[in-house]
Write a protein that holds these residues in place. Structure first.
Motif, PDB file in Angstrom:
ATOM      1  N   THR A  31      41.148  41.009  44.079  1.00 37.07           N
ATOM      2  CA  THR A  31      40.754  39.465  44.390  1.00 37.07           C
ATOM      3  C   THR A  31      42.240  38.954  44.962  1.00 37.07           C
ATOM      4  O   THR A  31      42.153  37.852  45.621  1.00 37.07           O
ATOM      5  N   ARG A  32      43.575  39.164  44.332  1.00 35.04           N
ATOM      6  CA  ARG A  32      44.485  38.443  44.867  1.00 35.04           C
ATOM      7  C   ARG A  32      44.835  38.967  46.184  1.00 35.04           C
ATOM      8  O   ARG A  32      45.125  37.875  46.991  1.00 35.04           O
ATOM      9  N   LYS A 119      37.655  28.165  48.049  1.00 32.73           N
ATOM     10  CA  LYS A 119      37.631  27.920  46.650  1.00 32.73           C
ATOM     11  C   LYS A 119      36.442  28.705  45.876  1.00 32.73           C
ATOM     12  O   LYS A 119      36.799  29.245  44.864  1.00 32.73           O
ATOM     13  N   THR A 120      35.368  28.826  46.721  1.00 28.64           N
ATOM     14  CA  THR A 120      34.224  29.560  46.192  1.00 28.64           C
ATOM     15  C   THR A 120      34.672  30.869  45.460  1.00 28.64           C
ATOM     16  O   THR A 120      34.558  31.702  44.586  1.00 28.64           O
ATOM     17  N   PHE A 121      35.396  31.703  46.537  1.00 27.80           N
ATOM     18  CA  PHE A 121      35.723  33.202  46.167  1.00 27.80           C
ATOM     19  C   PHE A 121      36.950  33.265  45.136  1.00 27.80           C
ATOM     20  O   PHE A 121      36.938  34.108  44.726  1.00 27.80           O
ATOM     21  N   VAL A 122      37.698  32.118  45.349  1.00 29.85           N
ATOM     22  CA  VAL A 122      38.888  32.144  44.099  1.00 29.85           C
ATOM     23  C   VAL A 122      38.035  32.176  42.495  1.00 29.85           C
ATOM     24  O   VAL A 122      38.556  33.039  41.900  1.00 29.85           O
ATOM     25  N   GLU A 123      36.891  31.339  42.503  1.00 27.71           N
ATOM     26  CA  GLU A 123      36.313  31.085  41.446  1.00 27.71           C
ATOM     27  C   GLU A 123      35.454  32.518  40.907  1.00 27.71           C
ATOM     28  O   GLU A 123      35.562  33.017  39.970  1.00 27.71           O
ATOM     29  N   MET A 124      34.912  33.236  42.244  1.00 27.88           N
ATOM     30  CA  MET A 124      34.196  34.442  41.828  1.00 27.88           C
ATOM     31  C   MET A 124      35.196  35.599  41.393  1.00 27.88           C
ATOM     32  O   MET A 124      34.920  36.272  40.407  1.00 27.88           O
ATOM     33  N   GLY A 125      36.276  35.425  41.966  1.00 24.86           N
ATOM     34  CA  GLY A 125      37.394  36.525  41.795  1.00 24.86           C
ATOM     35  C   GLY A 125      38.118  36.431  40.236  1.00 24.86           C
ATOM     36  O   GLY A 125      37.998  37.399  39.638  1.00 24.86           O
ATOM     37  N   GLN A 126      38.078  35.150  39.738  1.00 26.10           N
ATOM     38  CA  GLN A 126      38.737  34.795  38.525  1.00 26.10           C
ATOM     39  C   GLN A 126      37.517  35.381  37.350  1.00 26.10           C
ATOM     40  O   GLN A 126      37.985  35.825  36.318  1.00 26.10           O
ATOM     41  N   ARG A 151      27.143  38.416  29.854  1.00 21.79           N
ATOM     42  CA  ARG A 151      26.183  37.924  30.602  1.00 21.79           C
ATOM     43  C   ARG A 151      26.443  36.459  31.212  1.00 21.79           C
ATOM     44  O   ARG A 151      25.653  36.193  32.140  1.00 21.79           O
ATOM     45  N   ASN A 152      26.857  35.527  30.163  1.00 26.74           N
ATOM     46  CA  ASN A 152      26.859  34.224  30.716  1.00 26.74           C
ATOM     47  C   ASN A 152      27.791  34.175  31.981  1.00 26.74           C
ATOM     48  O   ASN A 152      27.564  33.633  32.969  1.00 26.74           O
ATOM     49  N   ASP A 153      28.886  34.701  31.888  1.00 26.47           N
ATOM     50  CA  ASP A 153      29.833  34.898  33.123  1.00 26.47           C
ATOM     51  C   ASP A 153      28.922  35.803  34.205  1.00 26.47           C
ATOM     52  O   ASP A 153      29.198  34.966  35.605  1.00 26.47           O
ATOM     53  N   ASP A 154      28.335  36.333  34.363  1.00 21.18           N
ATOM     54  CA  ASP A 154      27.355  36.823  35.207  1.00 21.18           C
ATOM     55  C   ASP A 154      26.536  35.934  35.817  1.00 21.18           C
ATOM     56  O   ASP A 154      26.293  35.727  37.096  1.00 21.18           O
ATOM     57  N   LEU A 160      27.409  31.225  42.142  1.00 18.35           N
ATOM     58  CA  LEU A 160      28.225  31.226  43.274  1.00 18.35           C
ATOM     59  C   LEU A 160      27.689  32.256  44.626  1.00 18.35           C
ATOM     60  O   LEU A 160      28.091  31.752  45.616  1.00 18.35           O
ATOM     61  N   HIS A 161      27.450  33.318  44.352  1.00 15.24           N
ATOM     62  CA  HIS A 161      26.721  34.510  45.315  1.00 15.24           C
ATOM     63  C   HIS A 161      25.778  33.547  46.031  1.00 15.24           C
ATOM     64  O   HIS A 161      25.770  33.765  47.375  1.00 15.24           O
TER      65      HIS A 161
END
Length: 217
Positions: A31-32, A119-126, A151-154, A160-161
């Motif tokens: 992700t980085r 910004k969206t992909f930074v958040e998805m990566g995190q 599960r909640n993170d998913d 975001l997806h």
């Protein structure tokens, strides 16, 4: 013989934790590389995927050997069979990190996605990195609270997806065909990475509690 068997089961768990920890490092580096257009990190992720694959194969061989020699039953059997399935999911998570890194390498020195989606992909990566770290800890401790957190993170990853698809299909999208394909693929890789983490979390939750109901997709 029973003591040896328990040592082998412990080794299975330790190997799963080792693979999960490597997967967490790979997705963090991927992700980085993706967000920073860092080709050296991308190359490292691609190289490390072979190591993850090899460790998964070795774990599968150990588990199959245990099944053949020890003929476990009840919970011990579930542990060994689950290890085979978890190993497969971890290997696929490593593949998803590899795919993300491949996109970064392919588009270098440019960023993979347009500024409007970064910004969206930074958040998805995190979120993927957090899930991977929690997964390694879950495999080490069988703390079912971590399974619920995964599960909640998913759920957040899924949202975001969906937002990525809405963006690239929207009237204001100014990206070209290559941008659209790359953004769609990258979003899918992040989402599938998270799905595999949830799948593993379910299996560990079941082993720890005997309850297959939670966490849900």
């Amino acid at each position: 013989m029973r003591e040896v068997f328990q040592q082998e089961l412990q080794e299975v768990q330790e190997r799963l934790v080792e693979i999960a920890s490597l997967v967490a490092v790979s997705i963090e580096n991927a992700t980085r590389a993706f967000n920073e257009s860092n080709v050296s990190l991308a190359e490292q992720v691609i190289a490390d995927d072979d190591k993850i694959d090899e460790l998964a194969i070795n774990l599968d061989e150990l588990a199959i050997n245990i099944l053949a020699r020890q003929q476990p039953v009840a919970r011990d059997l579930r542990i060994v069979v689950s290890a085979l399935r978890i190993s497969s999911s971890l290997e696929r998570m490593g593949d998803m990190a590899d795919h993300i890194a491949q996109l970064a390498r392919y588009r270098f020195p440019d960023k993979v996605v347009p500024k409007s989606l970064r910004k969206t992909f930074v958040e998805m990566g995190q979120l993927d990195v957090e899930m991977a770290r929690k997964l390694a800890e879950l495999l080490r401790t069988e703390d079912v609270q971590l399974a619920e957190e995964i599960r909640n993170d998913d759920d957040r990853i899924d949202a975001l997806h969906l937002s990525v698809f809405e963006k690239v299909l929207g009237e204001t999208w100014k990206g070209g065909a290559e941008d659209t394909v790359d953004a769609t693929l990258a979003s899918r890789y992040h989402e599938r990475f998270a799905d595999h983490a949830v799948s593993i979390a379910k299996k560990v939750h079941y082993l720890a509690t005997g309850d297959w109901v939670a966490p849900e997709d």
